[in-house]
Design a protein around this motif. Structure first.
Motif, PDB file in Angstrom:
ATOM      1  N   ASP A  23      51.844  23.224  52.050  1.00 34.59           N
ATOM      2  CA  ASP A  23      52.752  23.451  53.167  1.00 34.59           C
ATOM      3  C   ASP A  23      52.268  22.575  54.318  1.00 34.59           C
ATOM      4  O   ASP A  23      51.130  22.717  54.777  1.00 34.59           O
ATOM      5  CB  ASP A  23      52.732  24.934  53.560  1.00 34.59           C
ATOM      6  N   LEU A  24      53.111  21.647  54.796  1.00 30.26           N
ATOM      7  CA  LEU A  24      52.668  20.701  55.821  1.00 30.26           C
ATOM      8  C   LEU A  24      52.242  21.398  57.111  1.00 30.26           C
ATOM      9  O   LEU A  24      51.462  20.836  57.885  1.00 30.26           O
ATOM     10  CB  LEU A  24      53.771  19.681  56.116  1.00 30.26           C
ATOM     11  N   ASP A  25      52.736  22.603  57.352  1.00 28.36           N
ATOM     12  CA  ASP A  25      52.343  23.346  58.553  1.00 28.36           C
ATOM     13  C   ASP A  25      51.041  24.119  58.371  1.00 28.36           C
ATOM     14  O   ASP A  25      50.549  24.730  59.322  1.00 28.36           O
ATOM     15  CB  ASP A  25      53.460  24.315  58.973  1.00 28.36           C
ATOM     16  N   GLU A  26      50.494  24.107  57.159  1.00 28.93           N
ATOM     17  CA  GLU A  26      49.261  24.851  56.887  1.00 28.93           C
ATOM     18  C   GLU A  26      48.027  23.953  56.780  1.00 28.93           C
ATOM     19  O   GLU A  26      46.917  24.455  56.600  1.00 28.93           O
ATOM     20  CB  GLU A  26      49.395  25.641  55.577  1.00 28.93           C
ATOM     21  N   ILE A  27      48.215  22.645  56.882  1.00 23.65           N
ATOM     22  CA  ILE A  27      47.098  21.731  56.603  1.00 23.65           C
ATOM     23  C   ILE A  27      45.878  22.050  57.461  1.00 23.65           C
ATOM     24  O   ILE A  27      44.754  22.163  56.959  1.00 23.65           O
ATOM     25  CB  ILE A  27      47.524  20.267  56.795  1.00 23.65           C
TER      26      ILE A  27
ATOM     27  N   LEU B 257      54.245   8.584  53.572  1.00 23.53           N
ATOM     28  CA  LEU B 257      55.291   7.898  54.322  1.00 23.53           C
ATOM     29  C   LEU B 257      54.878   7.654  55.771  1.00 23.53           C
ATOM     30  O   LEU B 257      54.393   8.561  56.451  1.00 23.53           O
ATOM     31  CB  LEU B 257      56.562   8.754  54.295  1.00 23.53           C
ATOM     32  N   GLN B 258      55.089   6.402  56.227  1.00 21.50           N
ATOM     33  CA  GLN B 258      54.906   6.065  57.632  1.00 21.50           C
ATOM     34  C   GLN B 258      56.072   5.190  58.089  1.00 21.50           C
ATOM     35  O   GLN B 258      56.508   4.292  57.359  1.00 21.50           O
ATOM     36  CB  GLN B 258      53.587   5.324  57.859  1.00 21.50           C
ATOM     37  N   LEU B 259      56.575   5.468  59.286  1.00 17.56           N
ATOM     38  CA  LEU B 259      57.706   4.743  59.852  1.00 17.56           C
ATOM     39  C   LEU B 259      57.324   4.170  61.212  1.00 17.56           C
ATOM     40  O   LEU B 259      56.417   4.683  61.872  1.00 17.56           O
ATOM     41  CB  LEU B 259      58.909   5.689  59.990  1.00 17.56           C
ATOM     42  N   PRO B 260      58.030   3.094  61.664  1.00 19.93           N
ATOM     43  CA  PRO B 260      59.026   2.337  60.915  1.00 19.93           C
ATOM     44  C   PRO B 260      58.388   1.533  59.783  1.00 19.93           C
ATOM     45  O   PRO B 260      57.176   1.317  59.787  1.00 19.93           O
ATOM     46  CB  PRO B 260      59.648   1.421  61.973  1.00 19.93           C
ATOM     47  N   ARG B 261      59.188   1.106  58.859  1.00 18.10           N
ATOM     48  CA  ARG B 261      58.669   0.450  57.670  1.00 18.10           C
ATOM     49  C   ARG B 261      57.947  -0.861  58.005  1.00 18.10           C
ATOM     50  O   ARG B 261      56.951  -1.212  57.395  1.00 18.10           O
ATOM     51  CB  ARG B 261      59.813   0.183  56.685  1.00 18.10           C
TER      52      ARG B 261
ATOM     53  N   ARG C  26      54.311  15.012  58.855  1.00 17.61           N
ATOM     54  CA  ARG C  26      55.528  15.778  59.131  1.00 17.61           C
ATOM     55  C   ARG C  26      56.431  15.026  60.105  1.00 17.61           C
ATOM     56  O   ARG C  26      57.656  14.996  59.923  1.00 17.61           O
ATOM     57  CB  ARG C  26      55.186  17.166  59.681  1.00 17.61           C
ATOM     58  N   GLN C  27      55.862  14.429  61.135  1.00 15.89           N
ATOM     59  CA  GLN C  27      56.672  13.679  62.097  1.00 15.89           C
ATOM     60  C   GLN C  27      57.377  12.505  61.430  1.00 15.89           C
ATOM     61  O   GLN C  27      58.559  12.252  61.678  1.00 15.89           O
ATOM     62  CB  GLN C  27      55.790  13.193  63.248  1.00 15.89           C
ATOM     63  N   HIS C  28      56.669  11.796  60.576  1.00 19.27           N
ATOM     64  CA  HIS C  28      57.292  10.684  59.863  1.00 19.27           C
ATOM     65  C   HIS C  28      58.412  11.183  58.948  1.00 19.27           C
ATOM     66  O   HIS C  28      59.485  10.584  58.869  1.00 19.27           O
ATOM     67  CB  HIS C  28      56.247   9.933  59.038  1.00 19.27           C
TER      68      HIS C  28
ATOM     69  N   THR D 288      63.588  19.609  61.700  1.00 21.37           N
ATOM     70  CA  THR D 288      62.729  20.199  62.732  1.00 21.37           C
ATOM     71  C   THR D 288      62.226  21.590  62.358  1.00 21.37           C
ATOM     72  O   THR D 288      61.043  21.906  62.528  1.00 21.37           O
ATOM     73  CB  THR D 288      63.477  20.273  64.072  1.00 21.37           C
ATOM     74  N   ASN D 289      63.123  22.447  61.849  1.00 18.99           N
ATOM     75  CA  ASN D 289      62.754  23.833  61.559  1.00 18.99           C
ATOM     76  C   ASN D 289      62.607  24.118  60.067  1.00 18.99           C
ATOM     77  O   ASN D 289      62.532  25.284  59.666  1.00 18.99           O
ATOM     78  CB  ASN D 289      63.797  24.775  62.166  1.00 18.99           C
TER      79      ASN D 289
END
Length: 271
Positions: free
Chosen positions: A35-39, A65-69, A79-81, A94-95
Protein backbone atom coordinates in the motif's frame (compact mmCIF):
# COMPACT_ATOMS: atom_id res chain seq x y z
CA UNK A 1 1.11 -4.43 12.43
CA UNK A 2 -2.41 -5.87 12.30
CA UNK A 3 -3.91 -2.69 10.86
CA UNK A 4 -1.54 -2.67 7.87
CA UNK A 5 -2.69 -4.21 4.60
CA UNK A 6 0.64 -4.71 2.79
CA UNK A 7 1.58 -8.37 2.24
CA UNK A 8 4.02 -10.75 0.55
CA UNK A 9 3.21 -13.35 -2.10
CA UNK A 10 5.29 -16.49 -2.45
CA UNK A 11 4.80 -17.39 -6.08
CA UNK A 12 5.82 -19.31 -9.16
CA UNK A 13 6.46 -17.84 -12.62
CA UNK A 14 5.86 -20.05 -15.65
CA UNK A 15 6.86 -19.32 -19.26
CA UNK A 16 5.66 -21.55 -22.06
CA UNK A 17 6.56 -20.85 -25.70
CA UNK A 18 4.79 -23.04 -28.25
CA UNK A 19 6.08 -21.47 -31.50
CA UNK A 20 8.17 -21.34 -33.59
CA UNK A 21 9.85 -23.85 -31.28
CA UNK A 22 8.69 -25.17 -27.92
CA UNK A 23 10.47 -23.85 -24.86
CA UNK A 24 9.16 -23.75 -21.29
CA UNK A 25 10.48 -23.22 -17.79
CA UNK A 26 9.38 -22.04 -14.35
CA UNK A 27 10.99 -20.59 -11.24
CA UNK A 28 10.02 -19.58 -7.72
CA UNK A 29 9.76 -15.92 -6.71
CA UNK A 30 8.29 -13.74 -4.02
CA UNK A 31 6.68 -10.35 -4.56
CA UNK A 32 5.50 -7.57 -2.28
CA UNK A 33 2.00 -6.06 -2.38
CA UNK A 34 2.60 -2.62 -0.89
CA UNK A 35 0.00 0.00 0.00
CA UNK A 36 1.73 3.21 -1.15
CA UNK A 37 0.33 5.05 1.90
CA UNK A 38 1.86 2.49 4.28
CA UNK A 39 5.49 2.63 3.12
CA UNK A 40 6.70 4.89 5.91
CA UNK A 41 4.74 2.90 8.50
CA UNK A 42 6.40 -0.26 7.24
CA UNK A 43 9.78 1.40 7.71
CA UNK A 44 8.89 2.05 11.37
CA UNK A 45 7.58 -1.47 11.98
CA UNK A 46 10.02 -3.63 10.00
CA UNK A 47 13.68 -3.98 10.88
CA UNK A 48 14.68 -5.30 7.45
CA UNK A 49 12.72 -2.77 5.36
CA UNK A 50 13.65 0.82 4.48
CA UNK A 51 12.73 3.54 2.00
CA UNK A 52 15.35 5.01 -0.34
CA UNK A 53 18.20 3.77 1.83
CA UNK A 54 20.26 0.59 2.13
CA UNK A 55 18.77 -2.41 3.90
CA UNK A 56 18.04 -6.07 3.35
CA UNK A 57 14.93 -4.85 1.51
CA UNK A 58 14.43 -1.28 0.36
CA UNK A 59 11.58 0.46 -1.42
CA UNK A 60 13.11 2.99 -3.81
CA UNK A 61 10.82 5.54 -5.42
CA UNK A 62 13.28 6.15 -8.28
CA UNK A 63 13.01 2.52 -9.43
CA UNK A 64 9.45 3.14 -10.60
CA UNK A 65 7.51 5.63 -12.71
CA UNK A 66 8.91 9.16 -12.79
CA UNK A 67 7.48 12.14 -14.69
CA UNK A 68 7.91 14.03 -16.91
CA UNK A 69 9.38 11.38 -19.16
CA UNK A 70 12.03 13.67 -20.68
CA UNK A 71 13.33 15.27 -17.46
CA UNK A 72 11.85 13.45 -14.44
CA UNK A 73 11.35 15.16 -11.10
CA UNK A 74 13.28 12.92 -8.71
CA UNK A 75 12.06 14.78 -5.63
CA UNK A 76 8.50 13.48 -5.92
CA UNK A 77 7.27 10.25 -4.38
CA UNK A 78 6.03 7.31 -6.37
CA UNK A 79 2.45 8.17 -5.42
CA UNK A 80 2.80 11.74 -6.70
CA UNK A 81 4.17 10.53 -10.01
CA UNK A 82 1.43 7.92 -10.34
CA UNK A 83 -1.33 10.43 -9.58
CA UNK A 84 0.01 12.60 -12.42
CA UNK A 85 0.02 9.62 -14.75
CA UNK A 86 -3.53 8.66 -13.75
CA UNK A 87 -4.68 12.26 -14.35
CA UNK A 88 -3.24 12.02 -17.86
CA UNK A 89 -5.47 8.97 -18.35
CA UNK A 90 -8.63 10.63 -17.03
CA UNK A 91 -8.55 9.31 -13.46
CA UNK A 92 -8.35 11.45 -10.31
CA UNK A 93 -6.12 9.35 -8.07
CA UNK A 94 -5.98 11.80 -5.16
CA UNK A 95 -8.22 9.75 -2.84
CA UNK A 96 -7.62 6.30 -4.27
CA UNK A 97 -5.99 3.47 -2.33
CA UNK A 98 -3.07 2.36 -4.47
CA UNK A 99 -1.39 -0.99 -3.94
CA UNK A 100 1.75 -1.94 -5.83
CA UNK A 101 2.72 -5.53 -6.60
CA UNK A 102 6.46 -5.44 -7.12
CA UNK A 103 9.95 -6.62 -6.24
CA UNK A 104 11.91 -4.63 -3.68
CA UNK A 105 15.54 -3.60 -3.85
CA UNK A 106 17.64 -6.32 -2.19
CA UNK A 107 21.00 -5.31 -0.67
CA UNK A 108 21.24 -2.37 -3.06
CA UNK A 109 20.15 -4.06 -6.31
CA UNK A 110 16.83 -4.51 -8.04
CA UNK A 111 15.36 -5.61 -11.33
CA UNK A 112 11.61 -5.53 -11.86
CA UNK A 113 10.46 -7.30 -15.03
CA UNK A 114 6.93 -6.17 -14.22
CA UNK A 115 5.08 -4.32 -11.45
CA UNK A 116 1.35 -3.68 -11.11
CA UNK A 117 -0.48 -0.73 -9.53
CA UNK A 118 -4.02 -1.66 -8.44
CA UNK A 119 -6.18 1.37 -7.60
CA UNK A 120 -9.32 1.24 -5.42
CA UNK A 121 -12.01 3.70 -4.31
CA UNK A 122 -13.09 4.27 -0.69
CA UNK A 123 -15.45 1.29 -0.86
CA UNK A 124 -12.65 -1.02 -2.02
CA UNK A 125 -13.91 -1.24 -5.59
CA UNK A 126 -11.26 -1.48 -8.32
CA UNK A 127 -11.03 1.74 -10.37
CA UNK A 128 -8.04 1.13 -12.63
CA UNK A 129 -4.74 -0.69 -12.95
CA UNK A 130 -1.32 0.13 -14.40
CA UNK A 131 1.22 -2.45 -15.55
CA UNK A 132 4.83 -1.22 -15.41
CA UNK A 133 7.04 -3.43 -17.60
CA UNK A 134 10.83 -3.14 -17.69
CA UNK A 135 13.45 -4.71 -19.94
CA UNK A 136 17.04 -5.66 -19.13
CA UNK A 137 18.17 -2.16 -20.19
CA UNK A 138 15.98 -0.82 -17.33
CA UNK A 139 13.73 0.89 -19.85
CA UNK A 140 10.08 1.04 -18.83
CA UNK A 141 6.71 0.96 -20.58
CA UNK A 142 3.34 1.56 -18.90
CA UNK A 143 -0.01 0.04 -19.83
CA UNK A 144 -3.22 1.56 -18.43
CA UNK A 145 -6.42 -0.39 -17.66
CA UNK A 146 -9.64 1.51 -16.97
CA UNK A 147 -13.05 0.50 -15.64
CA UNK A 148 -14.20 -0.57 -19.09
CA UNK A 149 -11.43 -3.19 -19.10
CA UNK A 150 -12.45 -4.69 -15.76
CA UNK A 151 -14.48 -7.88 -15.87
CA UNK A 152 -15.11 -10.48 -13.18
CA UNK A 153 -12.35 -9.38 -10.75
CA UNK A 154 -9.86 -9.15 -13.64
CA UNK A 155 -8.44 -6.33 -15.75
CA UNK A 156 -8.22 -7.54 -19.36
CA UNK A 157 -6.64 -5.97 -22.43
CA UNK A 158 -5.03 -6.97 -25.72
CA UNK A 159 -2.66 -4.28 -27.01
CA UNK A 160 0.38 -3.95 -29.26
CA UNK A 161 3.58 -3.76 -27.19
CA UNK A 162 5.66 -1.25 -29.14
CA UNK A 163 8.43 -2.09 -26.70
CA UNK A 164 11.60 -4.18 -26.67
CA UNK A 165 11.21 -6.92 -24.07
CA UNK A 166 12.98 -9.90 -25.60
CA UNK A 167 15.25 -10.25 -28.66
CA UNK A 168 13.21 -13.33 -29.58
CA UNK A 169 9.86 -11.50 -29.76
CA UNK A 170 9.00 -8.71 -32.21
CA UNK A 171 8.53 -5.19 -30.83
CA UNK A 172 5.09 -4.98 -32.45
CA UNK A 173 3.58 -8.26 -31.30
CA UNK A 174 0.73 -7.88 -28.80
CA UNK A 175 0.29 -8.48 -25.08
CA UNK A 176 -2.84 -10.27 -23.83
CA UNK A 177 -3.23 -9.17 -20.20
CA UNK A 178 -5.42 -10.89 -17.60
CA UNK A 179 -4.67 -9.22 -14.25
CA UNK A 180 -6.82 -10.55 -11.42
CA UNK A 181 -7.15 -8.45 -8.28
CA UNK A 182 -4.71 -9.94 -5.72
CA UNK A 183 -6.43 -11.59 -2.76
CA UNK A 184 -5.44 -14.70 -0.81
CA UNK A 185 -4.23 -16.01 -4.16
CA UNK A 186 -2.25 -14.29 -6.90
CA UNK A 187 -3.34 -15.04 -10.47
CA UNK A 188 -1.79 -13.01 -13.30
CA UNK A 189 -1.47 -13.97 -16.95
CA UNK A 190 0.35 -12.09 -19.71
CA UNK A 191 0.50 -13.85 -23.06
CA UNK A 192 2.00 -12.84 -26.42
CA UNK A 193 0.13 -12.78 -29.73
CA UNK A 194 1.88 -12.49 -33.09
CA UNK A 195 0.86 -10.19 -35.94
CA UNK A 196 -1.27 -12.98 -37.46
CA UNK A 197 -3.33 -13.20 -34.29
CA UNK A 198 -1.80 -16.45 -33.03
CA UNK A 199 -0.96 -16.81 -29.33
CA UNK A 200 2.56 -18.25 -29.09
CA UNK A 201 3.88 -17.40 -25.62
CA UNK A 202 2.17 -17.92 -22.26
CA UNK A 203 3.25 -16.40 -18.93
CA UNK A 204 1.60 -17.00 -15.56
CA UNK A 205 2.33 -15.66 -12.08
CA UNK A 206 0.58 -17.69 -9.39
CA UNK A 207 1.08 -17.22 -5.67
CA UNK A 208 -0.16 -17.39 -2.09
CA UNK A 209 -0.48 -14.48 0.32
CA UNK A 210 1.75 -14.28 3.40
CA UNK A 211 1.89 -11.65 6.19
CA UNK A 212 4.50 -8.93 5.73
CA UNK A 213 6.55 -9.13 8.93
CA UNK A 214 10.20 -9.42 9.99
CA UNK A 215 10.10 -13.20 10.13
CA UNK A 216 8.73 -13.60 6.61
CA UNK A 217 11.16 -11.02 5.25
CA UNK A 218 14.03 -13.18 6.48
CA UNK A 219 12.38 -16.39 5.25
CA UNK A 220 11.96 -14.91 1.77
CA UNK A 221 15.50 -13.59 1.67
CA UNK A 222 17.09 -16.90 2.63
CA UNK A 223 14.75 -18.93 0.41
CA UNK A 224 15.99 -17.03 -2.68
CA UNK A 225 19.02 -14.88 -1.75
CA UNK A 226 19.61 -11.89 -4.03
CA UNK A 227 16.47 -12.65 -6.01
CA UNK A 228 16.90 -9.71 -8.46
CA UNK A 229 20.27 -11.07 -9.59
CA UNK A 230 18.81 -14.55 -9.91
CA UNK A 231 15.96 -13.23 -12.09
CA UNK A 232 18.40 -11.35 -14.30
CA UNK A 233 20.60 -14.44 -14.54
CA UNK A 234 17.60 -16.62 -15.42
CA UNK A 235 16.60 -14.24 -18.24
CA UNK A 236 20.05 -14.40 -19.82
CA UNK A 237 20.34 -18.17 -19.35
CA UNK A 238 17.01 -18.77 -21.08
CA UNK A 239 18.01 -16.32 -23.84
CA UNK A 240 21.12 -18.42 -24.44
CA UNK A 241 19.00 -21.57 -24.66
CA UNK A 242 16.71 -19.90 -27.20
CA UNK A 243 19.69 -18.71 -29.23
CA UNK A 244 21.06 -22.26 -29.28
CA UNK A 245 17.66 -23.39 -30.59
CA UNK A 246 18.26 -20.90 -33.45
CA UNK A 247 15.17 -18.76 -32.89
CA UNK A 248 15.05 -15.53 -34.89
CA UNK A 249 17.02 -12.82 -33.08
CA UNK A 250 15.91 -9.17 -33.14
CA UNK A 251 18.59 -6.73 -31.87
CA UNK A 252 17.35 -3.90 -29.68
CA UNK A 253 18.61 -1.27 -32.12
CA UNK A 254 16.50 -2.78 -34.89
CA UNK A 255 13.32 -0.83 -35.72
CA UNK A 256 13.71 1.94 -33.11
CA UNK A 257 10.46 3.48 -34.37
CA UNK A 258 8.64 0.53 -32.76
CA UNK A 259 9.77 1.69 -29.29
CA UNK A 260 6.99 4.10 -28.32
CA UNK A 261 6.20 6.03 -25.11
CA UNK A 262 9.18 4.52 -23.30
CA UNK A 263 10.19 5.78 -19.87
CA UNK A 264 13.85 5.86 -18.83
CA UNK A 265 15.07 5.21 -22.41
CA UNK A 266 18.48 3.61 -22.63
CA UNK A 267 21.18 5.92 -23.97
CA UNK A 268 24.29 4.02 -25.06
CA UNK A 269 27.56 5.66 -24.17
CA UNK A 270 29.29 7.35 -27.07
CA UNK A 271 33.04 7.72 -27.43
Amino acid sequence: MSHLTSTIYTAKVMHNRIAPKKHSFWYNVYMFYIDLDEIDLLVKNLRWFSRNSFNLFSFRDAEHLQLPRENPDKNKTIRQHLETYLQQNGVDGTNLKIKLLTNLNVLGYNFNPVSFYYCFDDAGNPVCCVAEISNTYHEMKLFFFGKDEFDGETFKKITVKYFYVSPFIDHDDSFDFKLKIPSEKLDIKIDDIDKKGNKFFYTTLMGTEQPLNNSNLLKCFFSIPLIPLQIMGMIHWQALRLWLKKLSFHPKAENPELQRNVYKPYKPQTK
